[in-house]
Design a protein around this motif. Structure first.
Motif, PDB file in Angstrom:
ATOM      1  N   SER A  87      -2.826  -7.044   6.454  1.00 42.24           N
ATOM      2  CA  SER A  87      -3.640  -6.006   4.970  1.00 42.24           C
ATOM      3  C   SER A  87      -3.007  -4.673   4.764  1.00 42.24           C
ATOM      4  N   ASP A 122      -9.490  -5.594  10.995  1.00 40.25           N
ATOM      5  CA  ASP A 122      -8.787  -5.317   9.611  1.00 40.25           C
ATOM      6  C   ASP A 122      -7.951  -5.156   9.450  1.00 40.25           C
ATOM      7  N   ASP A 123      -7.178  -5.615  10.151  1.00 39.45           N
ATOM      8  CA  ASP A 123      -5.320  -5.409  10.001  1.00 39.45           C
ATOM      9  C   ASP A 123      -4.842  -6.290   9.018  1.00 39.45           C
ATOM     10  N   ARG A 165      -5.258 -11.245   8.547  1.00 37.61           N
ATOM     11  CA  ARG A 165      -5.802 -12.616   8.255  1.00 37.61           C
ATOM     12  C   ARG A 165      -4.925 -13.972   8.912  1.00 37.61           C
ATOM     13  N   ARG A 189     -10.906 -14.223   8.023  1.00 38.12           N
ATOM     14  CA  ARG A 189      -9.863 -13.993   8.628  1.00 38.12           C
ATOM     15  C   ARG A 189      -8.420 -14.702   9.213  1.00 38.12           C
TER      16      ARG A 189
END
Length: 346
Positions: free
Chosen positions: A96, A203-204, A206, A241
């Motif tokens: 992301s 949240d970094d 997938r 993710r």
């Protein structure tokens, strides 16, 4: 941090005596030596996987690929004595915006490679060497794993004309028919890694995974690679993710779409029909001819038996053998459609 070695001690080491600290240091050194040993073996496996991948992507002759696989097989499955089957797993990490900033110059290909090496551990094999059976390469943003599987023992030959198999029931199936396909399964793999890797990725970014069917030879390896890549694209279209898809999710009607690579179609037909062709070649059992006739006769036992000049019991035995070798059920519409399309596309 997604993949690394850590030694966790549930204690406050600040008030430990010197003797205990020396003991901890000794344990740490032993672990470091084992880490070095595994890293050296992993380097060899990576090189083998990279060589095979480069040959496959360059369109090398099957004989050249087979020669390289013969070198890899005893390294990954020592003492096997026979050529293994092969399965391909493709992985990709997509960062992301926040993950890209945190990763900096770190490419996603090597990250996916390290993750595959950690998660593709055969659950049926105990001990420290279970991870030594996987060879993983990377190209661009993808990581590609070669997973060797012990060869499946072929079923015994067909009985004589008009003789029904004694182990077959009224529906013609063997009592111990195949319960499932060998090797890695996408859903089982996903269930084992989704929770910890989802937490690690946060949240970094997938991770998406695609798993091919097992192939028996070098000729099928390119198709397996494209099949795993296509399955990974199916997984990438899903939310979450960590997502995975297997070859079984590439339904036969999807193969008719124009954007599906020809190698995926060939892999689909080979997976269904090659076991029957191999059996016919060894036993002259005419299973392919029987399958075609059975589908042409709309599954009618009497019409198909008359067309092939067989006793109905012999026909039932042959259909049971087809189902056993392929893991399919010719009473199911979905499996009939798969066989029909495989025969037409072959």
């Amino acid at each position: 941090m997604l993949s690394d070695w850590l030694l966790a001690v549930e204690a406050d080491a600040s008030d430990w005596p010197a003797a205990r600290l020396d003991l901890l240091q000794g344990v740490t050194q032993l672990i470091a030596v084992e880490r070095d040993r595994r890293d050296a073996a992993r380097t060899v496996r990576r090189r083998l996987a990279q060589e095979v991948l480069e040959l496959v992507q360059a369109g090398a002759a099957p004989a050249e690929i087979a020669a390289r696989l013969r070198v890899a097989a005893p390294v990954l499955l020592p003492g096997l004595g026979v050529a293994p089957q092969w399965q391909v797993v493709v992985a990709r990490v997509d960062w992301s915006a926040s993950g890209q900033a945190a990763a900096g110059e770190i490419a996603s290909g090597p990250v996916a490679q390290a993750l595959l090496e950690e998660i593709l551990v055969d659950p049926a094999v105990s001990g420290p060497d279970s991870a030594d059976r996987i060879a993983v390469a990377h190209t661009g943003e993808e990581a590609i794993a070669l997973v060797p599987l012990p060869a499946v023992i072929t079923a015994p030959a067909e009985p004589g004309e008009g003789e029904e198999d004694p182990a077959a029931g009224a529906d013609g199936k063997d009592a111990d028919a195949l319960a499932g396909e060998p090797g890695l399964h996408a859903d089982a793999l996903l269930a084992s890694v989704r929770e910890p890797l989802s937490a690690g990725l946060a949240d970094d970014g997938r991770l998406t995974l695609g798993v091919s069917a097992a192939v028996h030879s070098a000729e099928g390896l390119r198709g397996a690679l494209e099949e795993a890549r296509h399955a990974r694209r199916v997984a990438a279209a899903r939310p979450g993710r960590v997502c995975a898809a297997g070859h079984h999710e590439l339904a036969s009607h999807v193969l008719l779409l124009p954007f599906v690579p020809d190698d995926v179609r060939r892999a689909f037909t080979a997976r269904l029909l090659d076991p029957l062709r191999d059996y016919d070649r060894r036993h002259r059992a005419e299973l392919i001819e029987t399958l075609e006739a059975f589908l042409d006769c709309d599954g009618s036992w009497t019409r198909c038996a008359a067309r092939l000049h067989l006793h109905v019991n012999t026909l039932r035995y042959r259909v049971g053998r087809i189902e056993q070798l392929t893991g399919r059920d010719l009473s199911r519409l979905e499996d009939k459609l798969d066989f029909f399309l495989a025969l037409r596309m072959s």
